[in-house]
Design a protein around this motif. Structure first.
Motif, mmCIF file in Angstrom:
data_model
loop_
_atom_site.group_PDB
_atom_site.id
_atom_site.type_symbol
_atom_site.label_atom_id
_atom_site.label_comp_id
_atom_site.label_asym_id
_atom_site.label_seq_id
_atom_site.Cartn_x
_atom_site.Cartn_y
_atom_site.Cartn_z
ATOM 1 N N TYR A 167 8.382 55.050 -77.811
ATOM 2 C CA TYR A 167 8.191 56.491 -77.685
ATOM 3 C C TYR A 167 9.103 57.113 -76.634
ATOM 4 N N ASP A 168 9.412 58.368 -76.863
ATOM 5 C CA ASP A 168 10.056 59.200 -75.866
ATOM 6 C C ASP A 168 8.956 59.820 -75.017
ATOM 7 N N GLU A 169 9.065 59.692 -73.711
ATOM 8 C CA GLU A 169 7.975 60.106 -72.822
ATOM 9 C C GLU A 169 7.655 61.594 -72.948
ATOM 10 N N GLU A 170 8.670 62.420 -73.083
ATOM 11 C CA GLU A 170 8.437 63.863 -73.198
ATOM 12 C C GLU A 170 7.798 64.216 -74.533
ATOM 13 N N MET A 171 8.250 63.568 -75.606
ATOM 14 C CA MET A 171 7.664 63.833 -76.921
ATOM 15 C C MET A 171 6.199 63.413 -76.959
ATOM 16 N N LEU A 172 5.876 62.285 -76.344
ATOM 17 C CA LEU A 172 4.482 61.842 -76.311
ATOM 18 C C LEU A 172 3.625 62.813 -75.499
ATOM 19 N N ALA A 173 4.112 63.198 -74.328
ATOM 20 C CA ALA A 173 3.344 64.081 -73.454
ATOM 21 C C ALA A 173 3.063 65.434 -74.108
ATOM 22 N N ASN A 174 4.042 65.958 -74.859
ATOM 23 C CA ASN A 174 3.911 67.294 -75.448
ATOM 24 C C ASN A 174 3.393 67.274 -76.885
ATOM 25 N N GLY A 175 3.175 66.075 -77.415
ATOM 26 C CA GLY A 175 2.749 65.958 -78.812
ATOM 27 C C GLY A 175 1.255 66.155 -79.011
ATOM 28 N N GLY A 176 0.834 66.007 -80.259
ATOM 29 C CA GLY A 176 -0.536 66.329 -80.626
ATOM 30 C C GLY A 176 -1.540 65.198 -80.549
ATOM 31 N N TYR A 177 -1.142 64.036 -80.035
ATOM 32 C CA TYR A 177 -2.086 62.925 -79.932
ATOM 33 C C TYR A 177 -3.199 63.271 -78.945
ATOM 34 N N PRO A 178 -4.427 62.802 -79.180
ATOM 35 C CA PRO A 178 -5.506 62.981 -78.203
ATOM 36 C C PRO A 178 -5.132 62.313 -76.877
ATOM 37 N N TYR A 179 -5.621 62.875 -75.783
ATOM 38 C CA TYR A 179 -5.261 62.360 -74.458
ATOM 39 C C TYR A 179 -5.582 60.874 -74.293
ATOM 40 N N PRO A 180 -6.749 60.370 -74.736
ATOM 41 C CA PRO A 180 -7.014 58.937 -74.576
ATOM 42 C C PRO A 180 -6.003 58.051 -75.303
ATOM 43 N N LEU A 181 -5.526 58.502 -76.468
ATOM 44 C CA LEU A 181 -4.520 57.724 -77.200
ATOM 45 C C LEU A 181 -3.189 57.757 -76.459
ATOM 46 N N LYS A 182 -2.818 58.897 -75.910
ATOM 47 C CA LYS A 182 -1.596 58.964 -75.103
ATOM 48 C C LYS A 182 -1.672 57.997 -73.927
ATOM 49 N N GLU A 183 -2.825 57.949 -73.270
ATOM 50 C CA GLU A 183 -3.001 57.059 -72.132
ATOM 51 C C GLU A 183 -2.917 55.595 -72.552
ATOM 52 N N ARG A 184 -3.480 55.290 -73.708
ATOM 53 C CA ARG A 184 -3.431 53.912 -74.207
ATOM 54 C C ARG A 184 -1.986 53.500 -74.485
ATOM 55 N N ILE A 185 -1.211 54.381 -75.121
ATOM 56 C CA ILE A 185 0.164 54.060 -75.485
ATOM 57 C C ILE A 185 1.026 53.811 -74.249
ATOM 58 N N ARG A 186 0.880 54.644 -73.220
ATOM 59 C CA ARG A 186 1.758 54.527 -72.055
ATOM 60 C C ARG A 186 1.174 53.669 -70.934
ATOM 61 N N SER A 187 0.059 52.994 -71.199
ATOM 62 C CA SER A 187 -0.529 52.105 -70.203
ATOM 63 C C SER A 187 0.254 50.798 -70.126
ATOM 64 N N GLU A 188 -0.062 49.964 -69.154
ATOM 65 C CA GLU A 188 0.607 48.674 -68.999
ATOM 66 C C GLU A 188 0.243 47.691 -70.105
ATOM 67 N N LYS A 189 -0.729 48.047 -70.933
ATOM 68 C CA LYS A 189 -1.072 47.214 -72.090
ATOM 69 C C LYS A 189 -0.855 47.972 -73.389
#
Length: 275
Positions: A167-189
């Motif tokens: 993922y592109d960090e800016e696209m993920l941050a500004n995209g339509g995914y729910p916040y918990p899913l965004k956190e899961r994607i960019r977490s250390e796991k």
């Protein structure tokens, strides 16, 4: 000695990677259907008769969906950790099911060895793999939340690699995914971002790496042109290829040649591999 590699599919809709030599091969994961795997390999001139093992990285559906049917129909052994197998109800034949342990090479045929190593991902017992054929090594580095010591160590040994750039960090941050899913994607796991993958490539790429297949790109939070341009700026002699989430790649011929500058695609070799 050389190896042939291809991505049969790469993304959250299914993952399957081919690595082999003239005589034997393995698949890493089988996240697309048996029928689709057969069709794509046939189009590439690759023979399922030469596939001597399917190595399962973890239990998520986009990595195991097609494994049982593929194993049963073509009598292909499946290599899966004990913990992963206990977690999911895969209908595997006992005589075709084997476990593996981290850092212990599994011999496949006469000239291939597959070494698994632990990685950071939100799964039960996730592993990535290095496939070695004499002096050539190919790594599969996907579904990784962070580039731990295992990842950096093995990446630095590879003549070619499948590397996640999810993922592109800016696209993920500004995209339509729910916040918990965004956190899961960019977490250390979760998954590697373009920036994290680029840092791994910049800091740990060996001089002899000839091919990098950027893999597991998000449909919604990335774009092939964006990530290709990002890596091409620092690629040097390494050929940058985007592994599609919709179709198979070409077959790439990986050799231990320090001065390799571009992908070698020999269609006569592809035809011979199918025989």
């Amino acid at each position: 000695m050389s190896l042939f590699i291809a991505s049969l599919n790469s993304g959250s809709n299914g993952n399957c990677y081919y690595v082999g030599n003239h005589d034997e091969a393995i698949l890493v994961d089988g996240g697309i259907s048996c029928r689709e795997t057969e069709k794509r390999m046939k189009r590439l001139g690759l023979s399922l008769k030469k596939v001597k093992g399917i190595f399962v990285s973890h239990e998520h559906g986009d990595h195991i969906h097609g494994v049982p049917a593929l194993s049963r129909k073509h009598q292909i052994p499946v290599y899966i950790t004990t913990a992963t197998r206990a977690l999911v109800n895969l209908e595997l034949k006992e005589h075709l099911t084997f476990s593996f342990r981290a850092h212990e090479p599994v011999k496949i045929g006469s000239n291939l060895a597959v070494t698994a190593f632990p990685k950071q991902h939100d799964a039960c017992d996730p592993h990535s793999f290095i496939v070695a054929g004499n002096t050539v090594k190919v790594g599969i580095f996907t579904d990784i939340g962070s580039a731990c010591e295992h990842v950096t160590n093995y990446f630095g040994q590879c003549h070619a690699a499948f590397l996640e750039a999810n993922y592109d960090e800016e696209m993920l941050a500004n995209g339509g995914y729910p916040y918990p899913l965004k956190e899961r994607i960019r977490s250390e796991k979760g998954h590697l971002s373009n920036t994290q993958a680029l840092q791994l490539f910049r800091e740990h790429k060996p001089a002899f790496m000839s091919h990098l297949l950027l893999s597991h790109l998000s449909r919604d939070n990335n774009h092939p042109r964006l990530v290709r341009d990002l890596f091409n700026r620092i690629a040097g002699k390494t050929s940058i290829i985007i592994a599609s989430r919709d179709k198979e790649s070409r077959v790439y011929h990986i050799r231990n040649l320090p001065d390799t500058r571009s992908p070698i695609v020999d269609h006569r070799l592809q035809l011979s591999l199918f025989q």
